[in-house]
Design a protein around this motif. Sequence first.
Motif, mmCIF file in Angstrom:
data_model
loop_
_atom_site.group_PDB
_atom_site.id
_atom_site.type_symbol
_atom_site.label_atom_id
_atom_site.label_comp_id
_atom_site.label_asym_id
_atom_site.label_seq_id
_atom_site.Cartn_x
_atom_site.Cartn_y
_atom_site.Cartn_z
ATOM 1 N N TYR A 1 0.829 -1.204 0.000
ATOM 2 C CA TYR A 1 0.000 0.000 0.000
ATOM 3 C C TYR A 1 0.867 1.260 0.000
ATOM 4 C CZ TYR A 1 -3.174 3.609 1.627
ATOM 5 O OH TYR A 1 -3.892 4.766 1.743
ATOM 6 N N ILE A 2 1.853 1.284 0.869
ATOM 7 C CA ILE A 2 2.742 2.451 0.955
ATOM 8 C C ILE A 2 3.494 2.651 -0.352
ATOM 9 C CG2 ILE A 2 4.836 3.322 2.082
ATOM 10 C CD1 ILE A 2 3.737 2.081 4.677
ATOM 11 N N PHE A 3 3.981 1.569 -0.944
ATOM 12 C CA PHE A 3 4.714 1.689 -2.204
ATOM 13 C C PHE A 3 3.834 2.252 -3.309
ATOM 14 C CE2 PHE A 3 6.234 0.125 -6.272
ATOM 15 C CZ PHE A 3 7.527 0.603 -6.253
ATOM 16 N N ILE A 4 2.611 1.744 -3.433
ATOM 17 C CA ILE A 4 1.739 2.212 -4.511
ATOM 18 C C ILE A 4 1.331 3.666 -4.296
ATOM 19 C CG2 ILE A 4 -0.559 1.926 -5.530
ATOM 20 C CD1 ILE A 4 -0.181 -1.066 -5.235
ATOM 21 N N VAL A 5 0.999 4.025 -3.070
ATOM 22 C CA VAL A 5 0.523 5.382 -2.807
ATOM 23 C C VAL A 5 1.645 6.409 -2.950
ATOM 24 C CG1 VAL A 5 -0.391 6.880 -0.994
ATOM 25 C CG2 VAL A 5 -1.410 4.657 -1.380
ATOM 26 N N ILE A 6 2.838 6.099 -2.472
ATOM 27 C CA ILE A 6 3.928 7.083 -2.487
ATOM 28 C C ILE A 6 4.629 7.152 -3.844
ATOM 29 C CG2 ILE A 6 6.203 7.608 -1.522
ATOM 30 C CD1 ILE A 6 5.177 6.701 1.170
ATOM 31 N N PHE A 7 4.923 6.014 -4.441
ATOM 32 C CA PHE A 7 5.779 6.004 -5.624
ATOM 33 C C PHE A 7 5.047 5.958 -6.960
ATOM 34 C CE2 PHE A 7 8.598 4.288 -2.290
ATOM 35 C CZ PHE A 7 9.562 5.279 -2.340
ATOM 36 N N THR A 8 3.733 5.904 -6.944
ATOM 37 C CA THR A 8 2.986 5.966 -8.200
ATOM 38 C C THR A 8 1.971 7.095 -8.112
ATOM 39 O OG1 THR A 8 1.280 4.406 -7.486
ATOM 40 C CG2 THR A 8 3.209 3.474 -8.571
ATOM 41 N N ASP A 9 1.378 7.413 -9.227
ATOM 42 C CA ASP A 9 0.371 8.471 -9.271
ATOM 43 C C ASP A 9 -1.047 7.927 -9.125
ATOM 44 O OD1 ASP A 9 2.346 10.364 -9.675
ATOM 45 O OD2 ASP A 9 2.277 10.125 -11.847
ATOM 46 N N PHE A 10 -1.177 6.639 -8.782
ATOM 47 C CA PHE A 10 -2.480 5.995 -8.711
ATOM 48 C C PHE A 10 -2.961 5.929 -7.265
ATOM 49 C CE2 PHE A 10 -0.032 3.521 -11.998
ATOM 50 C CZ PHE A 10 -0.529 4.206 -13.082
ATOM 51 N N THR A 11 -4.280 5.764 -7.119
ATOM 52 C CA THR A 11 -4.801 5.390 -5.812
ATOM 53 C C THR A 11 -4.537 3.896 -5.627
ATOM 54 O OG1 THR A 11 -6.992 4.914 -6.705
ATOM 55 C CG2 THR A 11 -6.595 7.156 -5.888
ATOM 56 N N PHE A 12 -4.806 3.376 -4.454
ATOM 57 C CA PHE A 12 -4.423 1.990 -4.185
ATOM 58 C C PHE A 12 -5.186 0.998 -5.058
ATOM 59 C CE2 PHE A 12 -4.803 -1.948 -1.636
ATOM 60 C CZ PHE A 12 -3.479 -2.313 -1.691
ATOM 61 N N ILE A 13 -6.499 1.116 -5.110
ATOM 62 C CA ILE A 13 -7.301 0.155 -5.871
ATOM 63 C C ILE A 13 -7.023 0.260 -7.361
ATOM 64 C CG2 ILE A 13 -9.657 -0.564 -6.437
ATOM 65 C CD1 ILE A 13 -8.801 -1.240 -3.581
ATOM 66 N N SER A 14 -6.990 1.471 -7.889
ATOM 67 C CA SER A 14 -6.714 1.618 -9.318
ATOM 68 C C SER A 14 -5.273 1.221 -9.632
ATOM 69 C CB SER A 14 -6.991 3.041 -9.782
ATOM 70 O OG SER A 14 -6.095 3.946 -9.185
ATOM 71 N N GLY A 15 -4.371 1.472 -8.709
ATOM 72 C CA GLY A 15 -2.976 1.064 -8.904
ATOM 73 C C GLY A 15 -2.836 -0.435 -8.979
ATOM 74 N N ILE A 16 -3.561 -1.154 -8.117
ATOM 75 C CA ILE A 16 -3.540 -2.624 -8.161
ATOM 76 C C ILE A 16 -4.083 -3.118 -9.495
ATOM 77 C CG2 ILE A 16 -4.605 -4.704 -7.178
ATOM 78 C CD1 ILE A 16 -2.442 -3.755 -5.426
ATOM 79 N N GLN A 17 -5.185 -2.542 -9.952
ATOM 80 C CA GLN A 17 -5.786 -2.976 -11.209
ATOM 81 C C GLN A 17 -4.873 -2.691 -12.392
ATOM 82 O OE1 GLN A 17 -9.465 -0.853 -11.116
ATOM 83 N NE2 GLN A 17 -10.478 -2.358 -9.786
ATOM 84 N N ILE A 18 -4.283 -1.512 -12.435
ATOM 85 C CA ILE A 18 -3.408 -1.149 -13.550
ATOM 86 C C ILE A 18 -2.139 -1.990 -13.543
ATOM 87 C CG2 ILE A 18 -1.965 0.715 -14.462
ATOM 88 C CD1 ILE A 18 -4.232 2.634 -13.566
#
Length: 90
Positions: A22-39
Amino acid sequence: MNKIDLLSGFLLGIISAAIGSYIFIVIFTDFTFISGIQILKSQGNIGKIITLGAIPTLLLFGILLKLNREMMARGVVLAVIALAILSIFL
């Protein structure tokens, strides 16, 4: 008592890996957590996210060994092994 410690260590390992992901996706990407997981899943990078998310389990493992909670530390190692097998298939 030993099986409960092993299970609680396993759950702590899985939870710390989820928090790390969760921390990696939120801090290092421009996505929210759920959309980041899907993408990232559609791109085939979800295994890498799981692996990077497992880094906080190293800290948890060290803390448990310092506190003389060897069975819980074994559960954390079991969680890391399970996450490694999971990341191979994803």
